[in-house]
Design a protein around this motif. Sequence first.
Motif, PDB file in Angstrom:
ATOM      1  N   THR A 119      47.722  81.598   3.837  1.00  0.00           N
ATOM      2  CA  THR A 119      48.069  80.200   4.041  1.00  0.00           C
ATOM      3  C   THR A 119      47.607  79.779   5.431  1.00  0.00           C
ATOM      4  O   THR A 119      47.659  80.571   6.371  1.00  0.00           O
TER       5      THR A 119
ATOM      6  N   CYS B   1      49.022  77.860   7.526  1.00  0.00           N
ATOM      7  CA  CYS B   1      50.086  77.601   8.505  1.00  0.00           C
ATOM      8  C   CYS B   1      50.319  78.760   9.473  1.00  0.00           C
ATOM      9  O   CYS B   1      50.937  78.571  10.516  1.00  0.00           O
TER      10      CYS B   1
ATOM     11  N   CYS C 215      50.999  71.021   8.325  1.00  0.00           N
ATOM     12  CA  CYS C 215      51.838  71.088   7.133  1.00  0.00           C
ATOM     13  C   CYS C 215      53.063  70.189   7.333  1.00  0.00           C
ATOM     14  O   CYS C 215      53.762  70.294   8.353  1.00  0.00           O
TER      15      CYS C 215
ATOM     16  N   GLU D  32      56.388  72.137   7.934  1.00  0.00           N
ATOM     17  CA  GLU D  32      56.444  73.115   9.023  1.00  0.00           C
ATOM     18  C   GLU D  32      57.789  73.152   9.744  1.00  0.00           C
ATOM     19  O   GLU D  32      58.314  74.225  10.032  1.00  0.00           O
TER      20      GLU D  32
ATOM     21  N   CYS E 104      60.402  74.821   7.158  1.00  0.00           N
ATOM     22  CA  CYS E 104      59.938  75.834   6.212  1.00  0.00           C
ATOM     23  C   CYS E 104      60.601  77.186   6.490  1.00  0.00           C
ATOM     24  O   CYS E 104      60.472  77.747   7.572  1.00  0.00           O
TER      25      CYS E 104
ATOM     26  N   ARG F  46      57.548  80.265   6.112  1.00  0.00           N
ATOM     27  CA  ARG F  46      56.462  80.460   7.088  1.00  0.00           C
ATOM     28  C   ARG F  46      56.594  81.745   7.915  1.00  0.00           C
ATOM     29  O   ARG F  46      55.615  82.471   8.071  1.00  0.00           O
TER      30      ARG F  46
ATOM     31  N   TRP G 187      55.051  84.853   6.024  1.00  0.00           N
ATOM     32  CA  TRP G 187      53.660  84.956   5.589  1.00  0.00           C
ATOM     33  C   TRP G 187      52.894  86.016   6.360  1.00  0.00           C
ATOM     34  O   TRP G 187      51.999  86.650   5.821  1.00  0.00           O
TER      35      TRP G 187
ATOM     36  N   ASN H 219      50.349  88.682   4.790  1.00  0.00           N
ATOM     37  CA  ASN H 219      48.977  88.782   5.286  1.00  0.00           C
ATOM     38  C   ASN H 219      48.671  90.195   5.775  1.00  0.00           C
ATOM     39  O   ASN H 219      47.599  90.735   5.495  1.00  0.00           O
TER      40      ASN H 219
END
Length: 139
Positions: A90, A92, A100, A103, A106, A109, A112, A116
């Motif tokens: 993503t 962000c 976003c 943001e 969220c 976030r 993530w 990743n």
Amino acid sequence: MRLSNMADYAVVTMSAAARHCGGARVNAGALAVETGLPAATVQRLVSKLSAAGLLRSVRGAGGGLMLARPAAAISLADIVEAVEGPIALTPCVEQGRHDCSLEGACAVRPHWSIVNNAVRGALAEVPLTRLVAMAEEPA
């Protein structure tokens, strides 16, 4: 998640280059013929892969392209990142991105980066030697 065509082509190109490892050097035109990719695409990939330190160009008689380090020391993650940049599912989580609308509130976030890192770790576990060996196995 789907890799871009260029990332896929970079893996194909690096696999072809690795098959020449220890033998004669190869040029971008020969890699294009061997892989079936357009020469212009291979040339763009060679530039990116060289800039990332994965390929090295040698000039003069007997010159051409060669892997910049042993195939076992080059991972699928290295190749993908050479073409795509850092692995991020993503936008962000990228530094400086604040586009976003969710943001501020969220709750996902912060997590993530875990995802990743897991994806990058899985790709990092696949060395170029494994890709070449798989391609050489009889069908």
